[in-house]
Design a protein around this motif. Structure first.
Motif, mmCIF file in Angstrom:
data_model
loop_
_atom_site.group_PDB
_atom_site.id
_atom_site.type_symbol
_atom_site.label_atom_id
_atom_site.label_comp_id
_atom_site.label_asym_id
_atom_site.label_seq_id
_atom_site.Cartn_x
_atom_site.Cartn_y
_atom_site.Cartn_z
ATOM 1 N N PRO A 99 0.800 -1.228 0.000
ATOM 2 C CA PRO A 99 0.000 0.000 0.000
ATOM 3 C C PRO A 99 0.833 1.279 0.000
ATOM 4 O O PRO A 99 0.279 2.367 -0.152
ATOM 5 C CB PRO A 99 -0.824 -0.123 1.285
ATOM 6 C CG PRO A 99 -0.002 -0.993 2.180
ATOM 7 C CD PRO A 99 0.711 -1.951 1.282
ATOM 8 N N THR A 100 2.161 1.168 0.179
ATOM 9 C CA THR A 100 3.014 2.363 0.120
ATOM 10 C C THR A 100 3.386 2.717 -1.320
ATOM 11 O O THR A 100 3.944 3.783 -1.566
ATOM 12 C CB THR A 100 4.298 2.171 0.937
ATOM 13 O OG1 THR A 100 5.082 1.125 0.347
ATOM 14 C CG2 THR A 100 3.994 1.815 2.377
ATOM 15 N N SER A 101 3.108 1.824 -2.266
ATOM 16 C CA SER A 101 3.371 2.127 -3.675
ATOM 17 C C SER A 101 2.161 2.858 -4.254
ATOM 18 O O SER A 101 1.067 2.810 -3.694
ATOM 19 C CB SER A 101 3.654 0.844 -4.457
ATOM 20 O OG SER A 101 2.502 0.023 -4.550
ATOM 21 N N PRO A 102 2.331 3.546 -5.387
ATOM 22 C CA PRO A 102 1.211 4.322 -5.957
ATOM 23 C C PRO A 102 0.051 3.426 -6.379
ATOM 24 O O PRO A 102 0.255 2.307 -6.853
ATOM 25 C CB PRO A 102 1.842 5.000 -7.176
ATOM 26 C CG PRO A 102 3.310 4.904 -6.984
ATOM 27 C CD PRO A 102 3.561 3.678 -6.179
ATOM 28 N N TYR A 103 -1.162 3.951 -6.214
ATOM 29 C CA TYR A 103 -2.362 3.268 -6.688
ATOM 30 C C TYR A 103 -2.674 3.754 -8.106
ATOM 31 O O TYR A 103 -2.577 4.941 -8.405
ATOM 32 C CB TYR A 103 -3.564 3.573 -5.790
ATOM 33 C CG TYR A 103 -3.611 2.766 -4.517
ATOM 34 C CD1 TYR A 103 -4.566 1.768 -4.346
ATOM 35 C CD2 TYR A 103 -2.714 3.004 -3.477
ATOM 36 C CE1 TYR A 103 -4.636 1.029 -3.172
ATOM 37 C CE2 TYR A 103 -2.768 2.267 -2.302
ATOM 38 C CZ TYR A 103 -3.729 1.283 -2.158
ATOM 39 O OH TYR A 103 -3.781 0.541 -1.001
ATOM 40 N N ARG A 104 -3.064 2.807 -8.968
ATOM 41 C CA ARG A 104 -3.463 3.143 -10.335
ATOM 42 C C ARG A 104 -4.744 2.405 -10.702
ATOM 43 O O ARG A 104 -5.063 1.365 -10.120
ATOM 44 C CB ARG A 104 -2.372 2.750 -11.337
ATOM 45 C CG ARG A 104 -1.148 3.639 -11.356
ATOM 46 C CD ARG A 104 -0.277 3.277 -12.542
ATOM 47 N NE ARG A 104 0.932 4.086 -12.630
ATOM 48 C CZ ARG A 104 1.798 4.036 -13.640
ATOM 49 N NH1 ARG A 104 1.550 3.197 -14.654
ATOM 50 N NH2 ARG A 104 2.865 4.794 -13.655
ATOM 51 N N SER A 105 -5.436 2.941 -11.714
ATOM 52 C CA SER A 105 -6.574 2.229 -12.290
ATOM 53 C C SER A 105 -6.100 0.872 -12.796
ATOM 54 O O SER A 105 -4.988 0.752 -13.325
ATOM 55 C CB SER A 105 -7.163 3.042 -13.446
ATOM 56 O OG SER A 105 -7.985 2.240 -14.266
ATOM 57 N N VAL A 106 -6.930 -0.155 -12.640
ATOM 58 C CA VAL A 106 -6.540 -1.495 -13.101
ATOM 59 C C VAL A 106 -6.289 -1.506 -14.609
ATOM 60 O O VAL A 106 -5.580 -2.388 -15.116
ATOM 61 C CB VAL A 106 -7.613 -2.547 -12.733
ATOM 62 C CG1 VAL A 106 -7.680 -2.760 -11.235
ATOM 63 C CG2 VAL A 106 -8.983 -2.157 -13.293
ATOM 64 N N ALA A 107 -6.835 -0.515 -15.334
ATOM 65 C CA ALA A 107 -6.645 -0.464 -16.784
ATOM 66 C C ALA A 107 -5.207 -0.126 -17.168
ATOM 67 O O ALA A 107 -4.762 -0.452 -18.277
ATOM 68 C CB ALA A 107 -7.599 0.558 -17.401
ATOM 69 N N VAL A 108 -4.455 0.536 -16.261
ATOM 70 C CA VAL A 108 -3.082 0.963 -16.591
ATOM 71 C C VAL A 108 -2.078 0.557 -15.520
ATOM 72 O O VAL A 108 -0.933 1.005 -15.564
ATOM 73 C CB VAL A 108 -3.019 2.500 -16.798
ATOM 74 C CG1 VAL A 108 -3.828 2.915 -18.015
ATOM 75 C CG2 VAL A 108 -3.503 3.245 -15.558
ATOM 76 N N VAL A 109 -2.491 -0.295 -14.578
ATOM 77 C CA VAL A 109 -1.611 -0.593 -13.446
ATOM 78 C C VAL A 109 -0.331 -1.303 -13.874
ATOM 79 O O VAL A 109 0.716 -1.166 -13.228
ATOM 80 C CB VAL A 109 -2.377 -1.426 -12.381
ATOM 81 C CG1 VAL A 109 -2.617 -2.849 -12.862
ATOM 82 C CG2 VAL A 109 -1.649 -1.416 -11.043
ATOM 83 N N PHE A 118 8.891 15.545 -5.088
ATOM 84 C CA PHE A 118 9.394 14.343 -5.754
ATOM 85 C C PHE A 118 9.473 13.204 -4.752
ATOM 86 O O PHE A 118 10.007 13.367 -3.647
ATOM 87 C CB PHE A 118 10.774 14.602 -6.374
ATOM 88 C CG PHE A 118 10.721 15.419 -7.640
ATOM 89 C CD1 PHE A 118 10.638 14.799 -8.883
ATOM 90 C CD2 PHE A 118 10.729 16.811 -7.588
ATOM 91 C CE1 PHE A 118 10.572 15.544 -10.041
ATOM 92 C CE2 PHE A 118 10.667 17.561 -8.744
ATOM 93 C CZ PHE A 118 10.588 16.930 -9.985
ATOM 94 N N VAL A 119 8.948 12.055 -5.129
ATOM 95 C CA VAL A 119 9.021 10.843 -4.313
ATOM 96 C C VAL A 119 9.490 9.717 -5.221
ATOM 97 O O VAL A 119 8.849 9.426 -6.242
ATOM 98 C CB VAL A 119 7.651 10.482 -3.693
ATOM 99 C CG1 VAL A 119 7.770 9.204 -2.857
ATOM 100 C CG2 VAL A 119 7.110 11.626 -2.850
ATOM 101 N N ASN A 120 10.626 9.120 -4.864
ATOM 102 C CA ASN A 120 11.213 8.040 -5.677
ATOM 103 C C ASN A 120 11.381 8.455 -7.138
ATOM 104 O O ASN A 120 11.125 7.672 -8.068
ATOM 105 C CB ASN A 120 10.362 6.766 -5.593
ATOM 106 C CG ASN A 120 10.284 6.223 -4.174
ATOM 107 O OD1 ASN A 120 11.246 6.318 -3.412
ATOM 108 N ND2 ASN A 120 9.140 5.658 -3.815
ATOM 109 N N GLY A 121 11.792 9.713 -7.326
ATOM 110 C CA GLY A 121 12.067 10.200 -8.675
ATOM 111 C C GLY A 121 10.849 10.638 -9.463
ATOM 112 O O GLY A 121 10.984 11.103 -10.605
#
Length: 718
Positions: free
Chosen positions: A64-74, A551-554
């Motif tokens: 859960p610390t990684s970015p959330y994305r739509s399942v269409a582009v995850v 900026f977070v992780n570039g």
């Protein structure tokens, strides 16, 4: 009959109990009849499955610390272009013209006559008599776009130099904006209701030679010039009042003043030979109204709006058969984004205003119809403050009926709510009960988009049920072109703002002081939005840009200051705002926004600002009361209602209203969240008074300053 009450009826008159019982029997028989047809043709289990399906997840599965994305582009790249190679707004507009050339694009309602009614206090109220909508096709709008763009160039307007638009929402506003996008003239948008100092600040900061405004706002522009603002060209949209339109406008000694029609006459309708805008060029510097200090100019690139449009258009199911009603300020990103999405789908846009939207709107002449009736839109965007007003208007209408009517309406409402949450349609109730309410918005609305601030779940569900269409919440900011999330129209729940758009990703940043962390049982944290819609920064304000664009992780994100949590289906829910969180003397954090959103649904409250002194252990509230409801309370108490200010200052009225608020809250808030004292404010808060933003949000610092003595008294410091 009203007095025939039996102990076994729960205190209700016998005839009402009989009527409600009869209604339940009808519902039961109806359920038996339609059970099989529903299972075959509109299976509710399938609808529930669509509502609860996973819509977004972390890029790193299970983290859960990684970015959330739509399942269409995850598992791939973000989707930032609607059409391949169409990476600027001028290209997008020409694509739209090519696809929908002869279809209706922009429409304006004819003003037949303006009646001026003098009030007893000397004020003049305008009442408009309106005709039909007149439409221009995409091709016809494009001709006017070319006329405006070439005319501005002939006046000396240079590429990449700002044009200020300081005007209300209307067709000419969007036509001018499209011309500026095409000729690569960045637009500086300024709210028509901003105060003189804020307007002058924005005009000075962008150093524009040309300003586009309206005839009624010319005195403000002239005053700004007299105070040192440098403007060469002033173009004004003429009054829609047929009589005012014939009056000559006072020219200026130093600036070139042109009407919009005169500007069109200077232009060339042919397509420009070159269109030089690049994706990274500034399309708009949008001055946010801001809750503190001078407005900030958000630099929005062509690529930002193109990306946000792509993300939004692939969620909102709109098309050529739809009609959108445009009435929110085009200086607000919500309206700009909504209209560009509509253009991208060939949807026609009919213009209106908050003053003429409904039959009972302030400028609609009695006996005539508002714009919703004339236009019959299928789509509209709302801010929560507007929807709260609609909600209260419907509640007041219901409460004005007989006890039998109120009980029957409540029974039908609860019946439809339960069926809705179980995935069923209520065709008969819609036709017989809720159809009349839906006609307030023209009778054809099928999607209402809510944005700009959190919408209370109670209001959202009420609008869903009474207007027979989904109320879809979105989340975004000017700094992200309104592109963050949009809820799925199949989502039957309330309170969430939906999953990330395909053009964006969302990161939750830990805020340990308040206990918000992605590692909590439900992932929580400050909402950071990354991806294509994230703006370039603040105009001439590198310090604030560096503070808010991080900026977070570039990767580059905009830090929103909002606290969110992700539901299991990947939908985001906004639960707090860092600036609205207050730690009282007992050590607990209180969300002022949560308390205000809860109390705003109370019929006694038109607006409210909750305040807390960190050295005290209780909250207080400044309440703008509903005059009709509170007057009724005062009359029951035997208090004179001849002067509204005296009613608000009456201690007995204050005490009674506070008791009603506490009763209304019930179990919705904890004990420490309930304001212990209130003050009734007799004056309405408006953007013009400086106490609300143009999006109708509270300006906390301004309110605290205005009511400094009152707040001190509430805390016993005077």
């Amino acid at each position: 009959m009203e007095k025939e009450i039996d102990e076994g009826t729960g205190g209700k008159p016998v005839h009402i109990v009989i009527a409600l019982g009869f209604l339940k029997v009808i519902f039961f028989i109806y359920d038996l009849i339609v059970f099989l047809p529903f299972q075959i043709f509109a299976n509710p289990s399938e609808k529930l499955a669509r509502s609860g399906r996973v819509k977004a997840r972390p890029v790193v599965d299970g983290d859960p610390t990684s970015p959330y994305r739509s399942v269409a582009v995850v598992d791939g790249d973000l989707d930032v272009m609607m059409y391949k190679g169409v990476d600027t707004l001028n290209k997008l507009w020409m694509e739209n013209v090519g696809r929908y050339g002869d279809a209706d694009c922009l429409g304006t309602r004819e003003v037949l006559q303006v009646h001026k009614e003098k009030q007893p206090n000397g004020k003049i109220f305008e009442k408009w008599e309106l005709g039909v909508y007149h439409w221009r096709s995409y091709n016809q709008v494009n001709e006017r776009v070319n006329l405006v763009g070439s005319a501005l160039a002939s006046l000396g307007q240079k590429e990449k130099e700002h044009v200020v638009i300081f005007a209300d929402t209307r067709e000419e506003w969007m036509t001018t904006a499209l011309a500026c996008f095409k000729w690569n003239f960045p637009i500086a948008t300024v709210y028509a209701t901003l105060g003189e100092e804020a307007v002058e600040f924005a005009m000075n900061e962008v150093s524009a030679d040309t300003i586009i405004t309206t005839a009624p706002l010319l005195p403000k522009v002239y005053k700004a010039i007299s105070r040192g603002v440098h403007i060469k060209n002033i173009v004004y949209f003429e009054s829609q009042d047929p009589i005012e339109k014939t009056k000559k406008v006072t020219k200026h000694d130093t600036a070139n003043v042109l009407s919009f029609e005169e500007l069109l006459n200077l232009g060339d309708a042919d397509e420009p030979t070159t269109m030089s805008a690049k994706p990274e060029d500034i399309a708009m510097t949008m001055y946010t109204s801001g809750t503190t200090g001078n407005p900030k100019g958000v630099m929005i690139a062509h690529s930002n709006i193109v990306a946000a449009t792509c993300g939004q258009a692939k969620v909102l199911t709109v098309g050529t058969e739809d009609t959108f009603i445009g009435y929110l300020p085009l200086a607000h990103i919500l309206e700009v984004a909504a209209e560009i999405v509509c253009q991208t789908n060939g949807t026609r846009i009919g213009y209106s205003s908050a003053q003429t939207l409904f039959d009972r709107a302030p400028k609609i002449m009695k006996g005539t119809k508002g714009d919703c009736y004339a236009l019959k839109p299928t789509l509209m965007a709302c801010v929560p403050a507007v929807m709260d007003r609609i909600y209260k208007a419907v509640i007041a209408e219901v409460n004005s009926g007989t006890l039998l009517f109120r009980e029957m309406f409540l029974a039908c409402y609860e019946r439809k709510r339960a069926r809705y949450e179980d995935g069923y349609q209520s065709f008969v109730l819609n036709k017989l009960v809720f159809n009349k309410i839906g006609k307030m918005l023209g009778g054809r609305i099928r999607i209402i988009l809510s944005g700009g601030a959190p919408l209370s779940p109670e209001t959202q569900r009420f609008m869903n049920i009474c207007f027979c269409c989904p109320v879809v919440q979105g989340y975004g900011l000017t700094e992200t072109c309104g592109g963050g999330t949009i809820a799925d129209s199949d989502d039957l729940s309330t309170g969430a703002v939906g999953p990330p758009l395909r053009c964006a990703e969302i990161l939750l940043r830990e805020w340990p002081e308040a206990g918000y962390s992605p590692h909590n049982e439900v992932p929580q944290g400050e909402v950071l939005i990354g991806g294509g819609p994230v703006a370039l920064g603040y105009y001439k304000n590198p310090e604030k840009t560096k503070e808010d664009f991080v900026f977070v992780n570039g990767k580059r994100y905009f830090a929103t200051g909002d606290i969110g949590e992700f539901r299991p289906d990947g939908s985001l829910k906004i639960i707090d705002r860092k600036k609205d969180l207050l730690k009282l003397a007992h050590g607990e954090y209180i969300s002022l926004g949560k308390v205000e959103t809860t109390l705003l649904t109370c019929p006694l409250v038109d607006n409210i600002c909750v305040y807390g002194d960190s050295q005290s252990d209780y909250l207080v509230a400044l309440v703008v009361p509903n005059q009709k409801s509170v007057t009724e309370i005062a009359e029951k108490l035997g208090v004179s209602t001849s002067k509204w200010e005296s009613v608000c200052h009456n201690k007995d009225v204050n005490k009674a209203v506070h008791a009603e608020l506490v009763s209304y809250i019930g179990s919705k808030l904890s004990r420490v969240e309930i304001p212990t004292k209130i003050h009734l404010c007799h004056e309405i808060w408006t953007p013009q008074s400086g106490l609300l933003t143009e999006a109708l949000k509270l300006k906390r610092k301004a309110i605290e300053t205005e009511y400094k003595k009152v707040l001190s008294t509430l805390y016993g410091k005077n």
